[in-house]
Design a protein around this motif. Sequence first.
Motif, short mmCIF file in Angstrom:
data_model
loop_
_atom_site.label_atom_id
_atom_site.label_comp_id
_atom_site.label_asym_id
_atom_site.label_seq_id
_atom_site.Cartn_x
_atom_site.Cartn_y
_atom_site.Cartn_z
N LEU A 1 42.03 117.28 81.67
CA LEU A 1 41.72 117.81 80.35
C LEU A 1 42.09 119.28 80.25
N GLY A 2 41.98 119.99 81.38
CA GLY A 2 42.39 121.39 81.38
C GLY A 2 43.86 121.51 81.05
N LEU A 3 44.66 120.63 81.66
CA LEU A 3 46.11 120.65 81.38
C LEU A 3 46.36 120.39 79.90
N VAL A 4 45.70 119.34 79.38
CA VAL A 4 45.89 118.98 77.96
C VAL A 4 45.47 120.14 77.06
N THR A 5 44.28 120.70 77.35
CA THR A 5 43.78 121.79 76.50
C THR A 5 44.75 122.96 76.50
N GLU A 6 45.22 123.31 77.70
CA GLU A 6 46.09 124.48 77.79
C GLU A 6 47.38 124.23 77.02
N ARG A 7 47.98 123.04 77.23
CA ARG A 7 49.26 122.76 76.62
C ARG A 7 49.17 122.63 75.10
N LEU A 8 48.18 121.83 74.64
CA LEU A 8 48.16 121.47 73.22
C LEU A 8 47.38 122.45 72.37
N ILE A 9 46.34 123.03 72.94
CA ILE A 9 45.41 123.79 72.10
C ILE A 9 45.60 125.28 72.26
N VAL A 10 45.67 125.74 73.50
CA VAL A 10 45.66 127.18 73.71
C VAL A 10 47.06 127.77 73.56
N ARG A 11 48.07 127.03 74.08
CA ARG A 11 49.41 127.60 74.10
C ARG A 11 49.96 127.94 72.72
N PRO A 12 49.75 127.10 71.69
CA PRO A 12 50.34 127.46 70.40
C PRO A 12 49.80 128.75 69.78
N VAL A 13 48.65 129.21 70.23
CA VAL A 13 48.06 130.37 69.56
C VAL A 13 47.86 131.55 70.50
N TYR A 14 48.72 131.65 71.53
CA TYR A 14 48.61 132.79 72.44
C TYR A 14 48.64 134.11 71.69
N GLY A 15 47.81 135.03 72.09
CA GLY A 15 47.91 136.38 71.55
C GLY A 15 47.12 136.60 70.30
N ASN A 16 46.72 135.52 69.61
CA ASN A 16 45.95 135.72 68.39
C ASN A 16 44.49 135.34 68.65
N HIS A 17 43.68 136.33 68.81
CA HIS A 17 42.30 136.07 69.23
C HIS A 17 41.53 135.23 68.23
N ILE A 18 41.69 135.55 66.95
CA ILE A 18 40.91 134.84 65.95
C ILE A 18 41.24 133.35 65.99
N GLN A 19 42.55 133.06 66.02
CA GLN A 19 42.94 131.65 66.05
C GLN A 19 42.48 130.96 67.33
N GLN A 20 42.54 131.70 68.45
CA GLN A 20 42.09 131.09 69.72
C GLN A 20 40.63 130.68 69.65
N ILE A 21 39.81 131.60 69.16
CA ILE A 21 38.38 131.30 69.11
C ILE A 21 38.14 130.10 68.20
N LEU A 22 38.81 130.11 67.03
CA LEU A 22 38.59 129.03 66.08
C LEU A 22 39.06 127.70 66.64
N ILE A 23 40.24 127.70 67.26
CA ILE A 23 40.82 126.42 67.66
C ILE A 23 40.08 125.84 68.86
N THR A 24 39.67 126.70 69.79
CA THR A 24 38.96 126.13 70.95
C THR A 24 37.60 125.59 70.52
N LEU A 25 36.98 126.22 69.55
CA LEU A 25 35.71 125.68 69.07
C LEU A 25 35.94 124.31 68.42
N GLY A 26 37.04 124.19 67.66
CA GLY A 26 37.35 122.90 67.04
C GLY A 26 37.57 121.83 68.09
N PHE A 27 38.26 122.20 69.17
CA PHE A 27 38.54 121.22 70.21
C PHE A 27 37.25 120.82 70.92
N MET A 28 36.35 121.79 71.08
CA MET A 28 35.03 121.50 71.65
C MET A 28 34.34 120.38 70.85
#
Lengths: 338, 286
Positions: free
Chosen positions: B74-101
């Motif tokens: 799941l770490g691999l999936v999360t990193e590839r699909l969720i975190v990678r598209p929004v590198y560098g943008n903190h606001i989007q990272q926080i929002l998207i990881t919460l959505g994935f949660m």
Amino acid sequence: MNLRNVDKSTWIYLIASLLLFMVPFILTGRSMQFIFIQIFIFAIFAMSYDILLGFTGIISFGHVMFFGIGAYSTAITMSKFDSTIGSFLFGVVIAVILAAFVSFIVGVLTLRLKSHFYAMLTLALAGLFLVAAEKWRTLTGGNDGFTFRLPEIFRDSQSMYMFCLLSLILIFFGLRRFTKSPFGRVLMAIRENENRTESLGYKIVHYKVIASVVAGVVASFAGVLYALSLRFVNTGVFATDLTIDVLLMTIIGGVGTLVGPILGAGLVEFAHHWLSGLADVHWIFERWIILYGTVYILVVIFFPLGIVGTIQSRFSNRPLKGLRDNRKANENKGRRAS
Amino acid sequence: MDLLISLVINGLATGMLIFLLAAGLTLIFGLMSVLNFAHGGLFIWGAYTGVWVFQMSNSFILGIIAAISIGLLLGLVTERLIVRPVYGNHIQQILITLGFMLVLQELIKVVFGPDQKAVFPPDILAGSFIVGDIVLIKYRLFIIAIGILIFVISTIILKKSRIGLIVRAGVMDKEMIQSLGINIKLVFMLVFMVGAGLAGLSGVLHSVYSGVIYAEMGLEFSILAFIVVVIGGMGSFSGSLFAAILVGLAQAFMAYYVPALSLAVNMLLMTIVLIFRPQGLFQVKG
């Protein structure tokens, strides 16, 4: 007042609100009216959230605490005193003062922090409020909650509808004025580039604290209406789920606009209603949050401006930069701050 | 005296579980300044999968292995699909990881059912040792041992191996590391997976410890991990161990003496640290 100076969009909004005023005469069913009332309440809540997220660029995961403060202040005053308009107004005053006080304290203490810390701290603070409400059973009734009687005027679902709609419209135009004021412009400047705004001489923390107080007070009013509409309150009004709901509404509808959250609230509430209705057809619909979560993730990746924001940036030639293109700025910010 | 010792052991065991969760979070944050709100989701997936395998096969070791593997995956999936598209943008990272949660949490209910599940410890770890008047619950000692083991192994890897050197240097200054020709994204992906694996391990250990699992415990428990990461300093590995033990002990003692305040005391700790030392007790970045 010269009518020619009024923005074209203002007319559209006024017409839309007039149409909404006619809805209860067409849809007389109580349950349908109830859905609309919920939409109005959550629209107010989501707009207040967007003041933080969309206009100032602050992510709070604890916005629900103000909502809960509003709900409990009204419910407690209404159940302790007699159910008249007077005690209702007293409850609203208490809600507003408490929310302003709490948001001010929280803001002063935490808004100097970077976005991650702020998000975590507010998440934990909201958790604290939830625990406090659960433990202080003599006042809040804990998870079982308590019911209370409404003043005569709010008992009818039609007049409740009118009251919520009127509040929504007034708050909408009020916040619109607020975001278009010079103050609101500074907030947007903070969202676009915090360092530059600071170097132009604006005290960022002051602006952020005032934005969070405004958002907190509006959210507490949404909580007041929520308690009124249910005639019941329990610790659910402090649940993180509500923050997540309102986050979805804001993101899907469109961050950085005020119409977006209203639209988002409508979409989410209707989808919620229909999808849980479909639960009899197939059990997967009971887990409609998965669908939401997926839509939400896709929206964050592909349409970070949401429905309204995407449409707006198509039609106007100056796209809202804010949430998508500030990667570099953010990265630099992170480096300098650390 | 015996009360004191059993409270300390309680606190250490809780602290170790929080540490396993926080270790991944803090390294992920330190390396790429990604705050992973989905970490609690990996935690519950580890818990449910581990418990399921454990109950199916009756082997706790297999359960642990399953939990770690699902975490890595799941770490691999999360990193590839969720975190990678929004590198560098903190606001989007926080929002998207919460959505994935949220998605992870609801998927648990789809796959394993929405109800709470009771979990019993394996026979070999059930029961307790009795030394004098002191009752030592075996499973808690086991958790403490695992926690220390993981800490020692990770510290050796971080301090002695080449990859550990790269990770530590990346936490300090990732641009410099990139300009030395190292593919920091690959390193980051590995760190993310290991962090997720540890979260899965923490999940399965915690489920036996608390005796019950439910889908919402991921978010609840990850709040403790956030508190620990903040207190210990984002990116500091040993800081997170120290803070986790601190939080675990505070939790255990408060839960015994003033149960109403057990969450409040940790919040208070975090607030004080944030106000007076926003970078955490142990600062890593130069």
